[in-house]
Write a protein that holds these residues in place. Structure first.
Motif, PDB file in Angstrom:
ATOM      1  N   ARG A 169      30.116  56.377  50.099  1.00  0.00           N
ATOM      2  CA  ARG A 169      31.118  55.618  50.856  1.00  0.00           C
ATOM      3  C   ARG A 169      30.517  54.336  51.428  1.00  0.00           C
ATOM      4  N   VAL A 170      29.319  54.456  51.997  1.00  0.00           N
ATOM      5  CA  VAL A 170      28.660  53.264  52.555  1.00  0.00           C
ATOM      6  C   VAL A 170      28.334  52.273  51.445  1.00  0.00           C
ATOM      7  N   GLY A 171      27.864  52.770  50.299  1.00  0.00           N
ATOM      8  CA  GLY A 171      27.561  51.895  49.172  1.00  0.00           C
ATOM      9  C   GLY A 171      28.790  51.172  48.676  1.00  0.00           C
ATOM     10  N   TYR A 172      29.889  51.888  48.570  1.00  0.00           N
ATOM     11  CA  TYR A 172      31.147  51.287  48.119  1.00  0.00           C
ATOM     12  C   TYR A 172      31.589  50.165  49.066  1.00  0.00           C
ATOM     13  N   LYS A 173      31.586  50.456  50.360  1.00  0.00           N
ATOM     14  CA  LYS A 173      32.058  49.470  51.330  1.00  0.00           C
ATOM     15  C   LYS A 173      31.128  48.264  51.419  1.00  0.00           C
ATOM     16  N   SER A 174      29.840  48.482  51.137  1.00  0.00           N
ATOM     17  CA  SER A 174      28.891  47.366  51.234  1.00  0.00           C
ATOM     18  C   SER A 174      29.088  46.346  50.120  1.00  0.00           C
ATOM     19  N   VAL A 175      29.671  46.794  49.012  1.00  0.00           N
ATOM     20  CA  VAL A 175      29.844  45.905  47.856  1.00  0.00           C
ATOM     21  C   VAL A 175      31.172  45.138  47.928  1.00  0.00           C
ATOM     22  N   LEU A 176      32.131  45.634  48.683  1.00  0.00           N
ATOM     23  CA  LEU A 176      33.461  45.026  48.728  1.00  0.00           C
ATOM     24  C   LEU A 176      33.455  43.527  49.048  1.00  0.00           C
ATOM     25  N   PRO A 177      32.622  43.043  50.003  1.00  0.00           N
ATOM     26  CA  PRO A 177      32.659  41.606  50.320  1.00  0.00           C
ATOM     27  C   PRO A 177      31.962  40.717  49.292  1.00  0.00           C
ATOM     28  N   VAL A 178      31.250  41.311  48.348  1.00  0.00           N
ATOM     29  CA  VAL A 178      30.435  40.526  47.414  1.00  0.00           C
ATOM     30  C   VAL A 178      31.305  39.833  46.374  1.00  0.00           C
ATOM     31  N   ARG A 179      31.104  38.538  46.240  1.00  0.00           N
ATOM     32  CA  ARG A 179      31.837  37.754  45.245  1.00  0.00           C
ATOM     33  C   ARG A 179      31.043  37.591  43.948  1.00  0.00           C
ATOM     34  N   ASP A 180      29.712  37.529  44.066  1.00  0.00           N
ATOM     35  CA  ASP A 180      28.862  37.307  42.899  1.00  0.00           C
ATOM     36  C   ASP A 180      27.795  38.401  42.850  1.00  0.00           C
ATOM     37  N   MET A 181      28.181  39.577  42.384  1.00  0.00           N
ATOM     38  CA  MET A 181      27.251  40.700  42.317  1.00  0.00           C
ATOM     39  C   MET A 181      26.160  40.494  41.278  1.00  0.00           C
ATOM     40  N   PRO A 182      26.455  39.920  40.099  1.00  0.00           N
ATOM     41  CA  PRO A 182      25.382  39.719  39.120  1.00  0.00           C
ATOM     42  C   PRO A 182      24.199  38.931  39.661  1.00  0.00           C
ATOM     43  N   ARG A 183      24.443  37.925  40.498  1.00  0.00           N
ATOM     44  CA  ARG A 183      23.320  37.141  41.041  1.00  0.00           C
ATOM     45  C   ARG A 183      22.453  38.009  41.937  1.00  0.00           C
TER      46      ARG A 183
END
Length: 214
Positions: A169-183
Motif C-alpha cells: 500500500r505504501v509503495g503504491y501510494k508513493s508512486v502515484l505523484p510520479v510523472r516520469d517513473m522511467p527517469r
C-alpha cells in the motif's frame, strides 16, 4: 563470535544513509519525494523486515484480489527480497570476519562488500529492483488497484499479512505523484551499476586480463 543482528541493523542504517546521499537530487524533486522515501526506508531501512518477508511468501493468497497483478510479479518480489537478505548476510559475515566495529565506516563496508565476491548476484539484484519498480509503475496506472488495496486490508489482517499489505500500500501510494517513473528507475539502475563496477574494479580488470581457457 559477535552476534549478527546488531551488524545487520548497522548495515541497513549505513545503506539507507548512503542511498539518501546518492539520490538526494531525485528526492528533492516533489514528484519523487514519496517514492524516494519508500526506497530509503521500506526497501533498505534499518528495521527488522522478517515479518514482512515471511508474509510475502503467501502473497498468492491476495493476488487474485489485485487487478493486473500476476504470479510473475509476486515471484520477482520474492526473489528480490530473498536475494537482498542473502547478500546482506554475506556482507555481515565478511564484516565479522574482518573484526569490524559496529560503527564501521563506508571504506570498511565496501571492503566487506568486495570480499563477499558476488558481482553477478549484485547485477541481478539491480535488475530485480528495476523490474519491480517498473511493475509498480504499471500497476499504479490501474485506478482499481488503490480500491483493491483499501478493500483487502481487513483480509490481510485476518490472514496475518498486515506487514506485506502495508508495504504494498505504501509503495503504491508513493508512486502515484510520479510523472516520469522511467527517469527515476533508470537513474537508480545506472548509478548502482557504476557503483558496483567501481567497488569491483580490480576483480573486473583481472578477469579482463586473464588468458582464455579455450
Amino acid at each position: 563470535m559477535p552476534h549478527r543482528a546488531p551488524y545487520r541493523v548497522a548495515l541497513q542504517a549505513l545503506q539507507s544513509d548512503r542511498l539518501r546521499r546518492d539520490y538526494a537530487d531525485l528526492a528533492a524533486e516533489p514528484q519523487y519525494r514519496l517514492v524516494g522515501e519508500f526506497f530509503f526506508t521500506e526497501l533498505y531501512g534499518p528495521r527488522d523486515f522478517s515479518a514482512r518477508d515471511t508474509q510475502a511468501r503467501r502473497l498468492h493468497l491476495l493476488v487474485q484480489s489485485f487487478p493486473g497483478v500476476v504470479i510473475r510479479d509476486v515471484e520477482q518480489v520474492l526473489e528480490l527480497l530473498d536475494l537482498t537478505n542473502r547478500l546482506d548476510d554475506e556482507v555481515v559475515e565478511q564484516l565479522i570476519a574482518l573484526g569490524a566495529p559496529l560503527d564501521f565506516d563506508m571504506a570498511m563496508y565496501e571492503r566487506a562488500y568486495r570480499l563477499a565476491d558476488n558481482y553477478a548476484d549484485r547485477v541481478r539484484q539491480i535488475e530485480l529492483v528495476r523490474q519491480s519498480l517498473y511493475n509498480v509503475a504499471r500497476l499504479t496506472r490501474n485506478p482499481l488497484m488503490g480500491i483493491a488495496l483499501d478493500r483487502t486490508k481487513g483480509l490481510a489482517d485476518m490472514l496475518g499479512m498486515s506487514d506485506i499489505h502495508r508495504f504494498l500500500r505504501v509503495g503504491y501510494k508513493s508512486v502515484l505523484p510520479v510523472r516520469d517513473m522511467p527517469r527515476f528507475i533508470e537513474t537508480i539502475a545506472v548509478r548502482e551499476m557504476n557503483r558496483l563496477d567501481r567497488i569491483y574494479a580490480d576483480q573486473l580488470q583481472q578477469k579482463k586480463g586473464a588468458p582464455s581457457s579455450a
